[in-house]
Design an enzyme around this catalytic site. Structure first.
Site, PDB file in Angstrom:
ATOM      1  N   SER A 165       0.802  -1.227   0.000  1.00  0.00           N
ATOM      2  CA  SER A 165       0.000   0.000   0.000  1.00  0.00           C
ATOM      3  C   SER A 165       0.832   1.273   0.000  1.00  0.00           C
ATOM      4  O   SER A 165       0.326   2.340  -0.368  1.00  0.00           O
ATOM      5  CB  SER A 165      -0.942   0.010   1.215  1.00  0.00           C
ATOM      6  OG  SER A 165      -1.882  -1.027   1.124  1.00  0.00           O
ATOM      7  N   GLU A 380     -10.148   6.806   2.601  1.00  0.00           N
ATOM      8  CA  GLU A 380      -9.691   5.410   2.528  1.00  0.00           C
ATOM      9  C   GLU A 380     -10.582   4.475   3.345  1.00  0.00           C
ATOM     10  O   GLU A 380     -10.817   4.700   4.531  1.00  0.00           O
ATOM     11  CB  GLU A 380      -8.262   5.279   3.053  1.00  0.00           C
ATOM     12  CG  GLU A 380      -7.749   3.839   2.920  1.00  0.00           C
ATOM     13  CD  GLU A 380      -6.510   3.551   3.752  1.00  0.00           C
ATOM     14  OE1 GLU A 380      -5.788   2.604   3.408  1.00  0.00           O
ATOM     15  OE2 GLU A 380      -6.264   4.257   4.751  1.00  0.00           O
ATOM     16  N   ASP A 385      -8.788  -4.090   3.629  1.00  0.00           N
ATOM     17  CA  ASP A 385      -7.498  -4.781   3.527  1.00  0.00           C
ATOM     18  C   ASP A 385      -7.223  -5.631   4.763  1.00  0.00           C
ATOM     19  O   ASP A 385      -6.791  -6.784   4.665  1.00  0.00           O
ATOM     20  CB  ASP A 385      -6.406  -3.726   3.349  1.00  0.00           C
ATOM     21  CG  ASP A 385      -5.007  -4.302   3.326  1.00  0.00           C
ATOM     22  OD1 ASP A 385      -4.672  -5.000   2.350  1.00  0.00           O
ATOM     23  OD2 ASP A 385      -4.237  -4.057   4.273  1.00  0.00           O
ATOM     24  N   ASP A 426      -5.738   0.130  -4.263  1.00  0.00           N
ATOM     25  CA  ASP A 426      -4.279   0.125  -4.410  1.00  0.00           C
ATOM     26  C   ASP A 426      -3.761  -1.231  -4.847  1.00  0.00           C
ATOM     27  O   ASP A 426      -2.715  -1.344  -5.467  1.00  0.00           O
ATOM     28  CB  ASP A 426      -3.604   0.561  -3.106  1.00  0.00           C
ATOM     29  CG  ASP A 426      -4.166  -0.148  -1.876  1.00  0.00           C
ATOM     30  OD1 ASP A 426      -5.129  -0.926  -2.003  1.00  0.00           O
ATOM     31  OD2 ASP A 426      -3.631   0.087  -0.776  1.00  0.00           O
TER      32      ASP A 426
END
Length: 531
Positions: A165, A380, A385, A426
């Protein structure tokens, strides 16, 4: 108006369908009992049964459900008509052909980054969203799905095929591809080498927006010093240098600064919302929410106080009540840090203590849009993630659904006439979504077929990760009750303590004026592969 003839015609078609279905059911029943009858005889019996009373039909239905070994898919009635799809295709074509170039120059930019949100995650989140709304799910539409411009983005780092990332954030925020683990530096810098960072700093779009007189902000469900938001304001050869506690002696000697320090001293950021308050306070300072947690800074500096002292109309909050009390019309600067590290997963969030991502985005936009020159906002969904790394698809997908809610709310608060909105990721994860499943099957459910070992398997799986469950050459059987629980780890093919990123392309969704879209493409060009 529907005529009687049309009603009669529809009834006759429905009656014929019932008769055909009853013919099939009776034929299967006769086969199971060893009774051989001609199709004509079975059909005649079916017609007779179709004309039976409601009570008789109810008994037949119970018999069928109890005795017929079959599976029933949820098939929406309207989708069985070809015209349903013809109309949808015509509407989509009309929408595309009706798009006209909007030559207005946008003054605002919102970049939504779903950390780890690969295409399989987008699909699964779309279905989960629909199922949370009581639908089958597959037909649902995410807010990002409505964005008219779509492209694919390459994700590799200069030195690695599978990206992280930090380097990807440097690519999409600063316009240059970089090395794994580095932030805001060109590929001439080397990870963990402080001396290599000097002279290799690259400027972010947030910094350039601020230099143009715009208000700027970052919002994240991760810590605000985490890799994705940090590339907006930071230049460091190691993404893990959150505070001076993590700085090695060589970095201190070499003059490198930790990420939290740079958050306060580099670019002047108007809105900072997320987690990460631990890195802002001295190590002897007790956290206001958790009595066993302290700050991590060795230099004894209270960075929040430093930030507040150098700004007018600035506020710092750490809980929902104080956050809600902030008057957007009288606040120029807002820092909200709601957890010592990352914010809580949406599944675990206490709404009385912490705002949702959607609420943080709304607050940020209302503060930033007061600037007549425009604003830039980075948003974000950072814990998508983390859920994947943990091998817990339910956590990752509920984070993705909340991320999409934030996108939808931002659309309500802005206008396409002056705002460019971009949604991307990403990198992806080794998360797969497939297997044999009927329409409407739970995203977290199991396939209707068995694997070669005779056991059930989930539709959501991982290529590697902590969900590896082989013991004595076998894996545990599975059912939806277990696989739908919050703590369930999807089975993985390779044992790892943390599931890995994927290496394939990710999607870019964009909604904007044409002029602003093309002005922004040079920034995205290091990652863009097709549009």
């Amino acid at each position: 108006m529907v005529t009687n003839d049309q009603y009669d015609h529809k009834f006759m078609l429905q009656k014929r369908e019932w008769e055909l279905q009853m013919t099939f059911v009776l034929r299967e029943g006769y086969k199971q009992k060893g009774i051989k009858l001609s199709y004509r005889a079975v059909r005649a019996a079916a017609v007779e049964q179709t004309m039976a009373t409601q009570h008789t039909l109810l008994i037949i239905g119970i018999f069928v459900l109890a005795g017929f070994d079959g599976c029933f898919s949820v098939i929406p009635e309207e989708e069985q008509n070809p015209n349903f799809w013809y109309v949808k295709g015509k509407q989509a074509l009309h929408t595309s052909l009706s798009m006209k170039p909007n030559l207005q120059r946008a003054k605002n930019l919102i970049l939504f980054l779903g950390d780890g949100m690969g295409i399989s995650t987008v699909t699964a989140a779309r279905i989960m969203k629909g199922q949370m709304e009581g639908k089958t799910g597959e037909e649902s539409v995410l807010a990002m799905d409505t964005f008219p411009h779509l492209a694919l983005s390459k994700t590799y780092n200069v030195d690695q095929q599978m990206p992280d990332s930090a380097a990807t954030a440097t690519a999409y925020l600063c316009g240059v591809k970089a090395n794994y683990g580095t932030l805001g530096l060109s590929a001439a810098a080397r990870r963990r080498d402080c001396s290599s960072s000097k002279g290799n700093e690259v400027k972010s779009i947030l910094h350039q927006a601020k230099m143009a007189g715009k208000s700027v902000g970052i919002v994240s469900t991760a810590r605000v010093q985490h890799a994705s938001p940090a590339a907006s304001y930071c230049h460091t050869p190691d993404r893990d240098w959150y505070s001076d506690k993590e700085l090695p002696s060589e970095a201190v000697t070499g003059g490198c600064k930790d990420i939290a320090y740079q958050l306060v001293h580099n670019t002047d950021i108007n809105v900072i919302l997320g987690g990460g308050r631990q890195y802002m306070f001295p190590n002897e300072m007790v956290d206001p929410e958790y009595a066993t947690v302290t700050g991590s800074r060795k230099d004894k500096t209270n960075l929040v106080d430093v930030w507040l002292r150098s700004r007018n109309n600035a506020k710092y909050v750490w809980n929902k009540n104080d956050f809600d009390a902030v008057n957007e019309h009288k606040t120029d600067y807002l820092m909200g840090l709601f957890e010592p590290k990352d914010t809580r997963y949406e599944l675990e969030r206490d709404p009385s203590m912490d705002p949702s991502l959607t609420e943080m985005v709304e607050k940020a936009i209302k503060i930033l849009r007061r600037n007549s020159k425009g604003f830039y906002l980075f948003v974000e969904g950072g814990r998508i993630d983390h859920g994947h790394h943990a091998g817990q698809a339910k956590y990752a997908l509920t984070e993705a659904v909340e991320f999409d809610r934030a996108i939808a709310r931002a659309a309500e608060l802005t206008s396409e006439l002056d705002t460019l909105s971009v949604v991307t990721a990403d990198h992806s994860h080794v998360f797969s979504f497939g297997g044999y499943s009927y329409r409407g099957n739970s995203v977290l459910g199991v396939s209707y077929s068995k694997a070669e070992d005779g056991k059930s398997f989930t539709n959501a799986l991982y290529g590697n990760g902590p969900g590896y469950q082989m013991g004595d050459g076998t894996r545990p059987d599975m059912n939806e009750t277990v696989s739908s629980s919050d703590e369930y780890l999807q089975q993985a093919a390779v044992p790892l303590d943390s599931e890995t990123h994927g290496s394939e392309d990710v999607a870019i969704f964009a909604k904007a004026t044409y002029l602003m879209l093309w002005l922004t493409l040079p920034v995205l060009s290091p990652t863009l592969t097709a549009c």
